[in-house]
Motif scaffolding. Structure first.
Motif, PDB file in Angstrom:
ATOM      1  N   ALA A  30      -6.214  -1.114  -8.177  1.00 26.48           N
ATOM      2  CA  ALA A  30      -5.191  -1.504  -7.196  1.00 26.48           C
ATOM      3  C   ALA A  30      -5.592  -1.064  -5.793  1.00 26.48           C
ATOM      4  O   ALA A  30      -5.438  -1.820  -4.824  1.00 26.48           O
ATOM      5  N   THR A  31      -6.137   0.152  -5.674  1.00 26.28           N
ATOM      6  CA  THR A  31      -6.564   0.644  -4.362  1.00 26.28           C
ATOM      7  C   THR A  31      -7.696  -0.205  -3.801  1.00 26.28           C
ATOM      8  O   THR A  31      -7.687  -0.593  -2.627  1.00 26.28           O
ATOM      9  N   ASN A  32      -8.680  -0.501  -4.628  1.00 26.55           N
ATOM     10  CA  ASN A  32      -9.814  -1.303  -4.175  1.00 26.55           C
ATOM     11  C   ASN A  32      -9.386  -2.701  -3.755  1.00 26.55           C
ATOM     12  O   ASN A  32      -9.854  -3.225  -2.740  1.00 26.55           O
ATOM     13  N   LEU A  33      -8.511  -3.318  -4.515  1.00 25.48           N
ATOM     14  CA  LEU A  33      -8.066  -4.671  -4.165  1.00 25.48           C
ATOM     15  C   LEU A  33      -7.216  -4.669  -2.902  1.00 25.48           C
ATOM     16  O   LEU A  33      -7.289  -5.598  -2.088  1.00 25.48           O
ATOM     17  N   TYR A  34      -6.439  -3.614  -2.716  1.00 32.47           N
ATOM     18  CA  TYR A  34      -5.675  -3.503  -1.473  1.00 32.47           C
ATOM     19  C   TYR A  34      -6.621  -3.348  -0.288  1.00 32.47           C
ATOM     20  O   TYR A  34      -6.459  -4.003   0.756  1.00 32.47           O
TER      21      TYR A  34
ATOM     22  N   GLY B 122       0.813  -1.200   0.000  1.00 38.23           N
ATOM     23  CA  GLY B 122       0.000   0.000   0.000  1.00 38.23           C
ATOM     24  C   GLY B 122       0.852   1.257   0.000  1.00 38.23           C
ATOM     25  O   GLY B 122       2.039   1.232   0.317  1.00 38.23           O
ATOM     26  N   ALA B 123       0.238   2.359  -0.380  1.00 37.22           N
ATOM     27  CA  ALA B 123       0.947   3.639  -0.384  1.00 37.22           C
ATOM     28  C   ALA B 123       0.997   4.210   1.028  1.00 37.22           C
ATOM     29  O   ALA B 123       0.122   3.960   1.850  1.00 37.22           O
TER      30      ALA B 123
ATOM     31  N   LEU C 290     -23.850   5.225  -8.320  1.00 40.24           N
ATOM     32  CA  LEU C 290     -23.072   6.304  -8.937  1.00 40.24           C
ATOM     33  C   LEU C 290     -21.700   5.850  -9.403  1.00 40.24           C
ATOM     34  O   LEU C 290     -20.978   6.608 -10.040  1.00 40.24           O
ATOM     35  N   LYS C 291     -21.336   4.607  -9.032  1.00 41.20           N
ATOM     36  CA  LYS C 291     -20.021   4.032  -9.346  1.00 41.20           C
ATOM     37  C   LYS C 291     -18.890   4.880  -8.773  1.00 41.20           C
ATOM     38  O   LYS C 291     -17.869   5.123  -9.431  1.00 41.20           O
ATOM     39  N   VAL C 292     -19.088   5.328  -7.537  1.00 43.98           N
ATOM     40  CA  VAL C 292     -18.024   6.047  -6.825  1.00 43.98           C
ATOM     41  C   VAL C 292     -16.885   5.062  -6.565  1.00 43.98           C
ATOM     42  O   VAL C 292     -17.095   4.008  -5.958  1.00 43.98           O
ATOM     43  N   PRO C 293     -15.658   5.355  -7.001  1.00 43.68           N
ATOM     44  CA  PRO C 293     -14.595   4.342  -6.952  1.00 43.68           C
ATOM     45  C   PRO C 293     -14.053   4.038  -5.561  1.00 43.68           C
ATOM     46  O   PRO C 293     -13.669   2.902  -5.280  1.00 43.68           O
ATOM     47  N   ILE C 294     -14.004   5.037  -4.685  1.00 44.43           N
ATOM     48  CA  ILE C 294     -13.438   4.830  -3.347  1.00 44.43           C
ATOM     49  C   ILE C 294     -14.352   5.509  -2.328  1.00 44.43           C
ATOM     50  O   ILE C 294     -14.832   6.618  -2.557  1.00 44.43           O
TER      51      ILE C 294
END
Length: 440
Positions: free
Chosen positions: A419-423, A28-29, A331-335
């Protein structure tokens, strides 16, 4: 003198420390706090400075430092006190700054050699001089808001680099709004200042990195200022994110300039989809019926909105959790980051909840997720906790990730968001809240 500037970790319930040192967590970052490297830069050159991020590494209690400076939050109270006790027993001078002493000065005074309330930019060199002259006072507070027009470049060279680092750069300080639940509003009380654009660009270049976090509380509220900054950054080889309000969606030209300057994400404190809740916390500058349009405008500009949601406000009930997740997914908000309302002492909402007698867990180290420390109006504490965690699990299920991030009409920063979602999915599967480093 030798000075260690430490950002402490916090304790798990079993007494261990929440840390992030294993290989999986290093994927992760890492978004460092700005305070420690900025304080290091404000330290006179005659002193030697080291930074310690305890979430990533252990503190050396055999350190040869003369001074230990801690930057603490309320949930780190017990850890700060324990660190202070050990270093003071070894003859070190220990100074505490950050939100913890700013909001709870009477609670921590005497447990450290000195505490700093509010902004420490101008008092920090004076503290070091007072230590050298054996004149250290127990409390320090700047007599006026520090001048942020000529800040030095933070000591980015001292930041630990064992994983991807997203470097903190500050363009504005404070927030013009006074939302009643917010610790930022409690400390800055509506004060909002902007730095010179050329110095902001200088700091971005000094990171020598593509990855920038504008660690502002509300970067885009002054539209003309933001436009000047984004114009100055246009074409820079960077990708950046920040926090602001969904008010930014009212300004399509600003969104376009932000994207052209490298913006890939904006964290938006929407908090709730209930107008009654917004009124209760003095956030009436938001209009719930405009949220969907706002999210779409930001995504149409090529920027990923990160929704920040609080559960436990007065209008929340058993249906709130699913309704919120369904709306965000539609709304398909990514995070999204989901939080539990935390009654911070010193904030209007926090003080009101404490005065009401509904706080049943008075352990200040529990003022964070996953704890519910008070009785909500329409939910039991267990219902709030379980509904919050189900929302986290549902939003970061593989089904939801595929729907929101992959199978959408137009890809949006696909690889970064995936990548963020899978993390986050991997953290949730291990029982770890997405914003924290380890399991409680």
């Amino acid at each position: 003198m030798k000075i260690d500037i430490i950002h402490p970790a916090h304790y798990r319930d079993d007494g261990g420390l929440v840390q992030s040192k294993n290989l999986l967590d290093r994927l992760g970052a890492y978004l460092p706090h700005l305070g420690p490297p900025l304080m290091a830069a404000l330290t006179p050159d005659k002193h030697e400075v080291r930074l310690v991020e305890e979430y990533l590494e252990d503190i050396d209690f055999e350190s040869d430092a003369d001074v230990v400076a801690l930057s603490g939050q309320i949930m780190q109270l017990k850890r700060c006190v324990d660190i202070s006790r050990r270093f003071r027993a070894a003859g070190k001078k220990v100074v505490l700054g950050g939100y913890l002493p700013s909001m709870l000065p009477d609670r921590v005074e005497g447990l450290f050699d000195a505490i700093v309330m509010g902004e420490g930019d101008e008092v920090w060199p004076q503290i070091l001089e007072d230590i050298e002259q054996n004149k250290l006072k127990s409390r320090y507070r700047s007599a006026r808001p520090p001048d942020i027009n000529n800040l030095p470049i933070p000591r980015y060279d001292l930041i630990k680099k064992d994983r991807v680092v997203v470097y903190p750069v500050q363009a504005t300080r404070g927030c013009p709004f006074t939302c009643e639940y917010c610790s930022i509003a409690a400390v800055f009380n509506g004060m909002y200042r902007k730095r010179p654009v050329d110095q902001i660009v200088r700091d971005v270049e000094a990171t020598r990195s593509r990855n920038i976090n504008f660690c502002d509380d509300n970067l885009c509220e002054d539209v003309k200022f933001s436009e000047r900054l984004f114009t100055a950054l246009k074409g820079a080889p960077i990708r950046w994110g920040t926090q602001t309000t969904i008010n930014v969606a009212r300004h399509p030209d600003l969104l376009k300039k932000a994207r052209e300057s490298g913006c890939v994400l904006m964290a938006l404190g929407v908090e709730t989809f209930s107008a009654r809740n917004l009124a209760d916390v003095n956030k009436t500058f938001h209009a719930v019926d405009k949220y969907a349009e706002g999210f779409r405008r930001i995504m149409d500009a090529g920027i990923s909105p990160h929704a920040l949601i609080i559960f436990g406000l007065p209008d929340d009930n058993a249906e709130t959790f699913k309704r919120t997740v369904d709306y965000l997914e539609s709304l398909k908000v990514p995070i999204t980051q989901f939080f539990i309302l935390t009654p911070y002492p010193g904030s209007p909402t926090g003080d009101k909840i404490w005065r009401s007698g509904s706080v049943f867990d008075t352990d200040l180290n529990h003022l964070r997720e996953p704890y519910v420390v008070y009785k909500p109006q329409q939910l039991s504490p267990e219902e709030l906790h379980d509904g919050w965690w189900r929302a986290v699990q549902e939003f970061y299920s593989l089904r939801s990730i595929m729907s929101r991030v992959v199978f959408r009409r137009r890809p949006l920063n696909l690889w970064v968001n995936l990548a963020t979602n899978l993390y986050y999915w991997s953290k949730v599967k291990r029982g770890i809240h997405t914003v924290y480093f380890g399991k409680n």
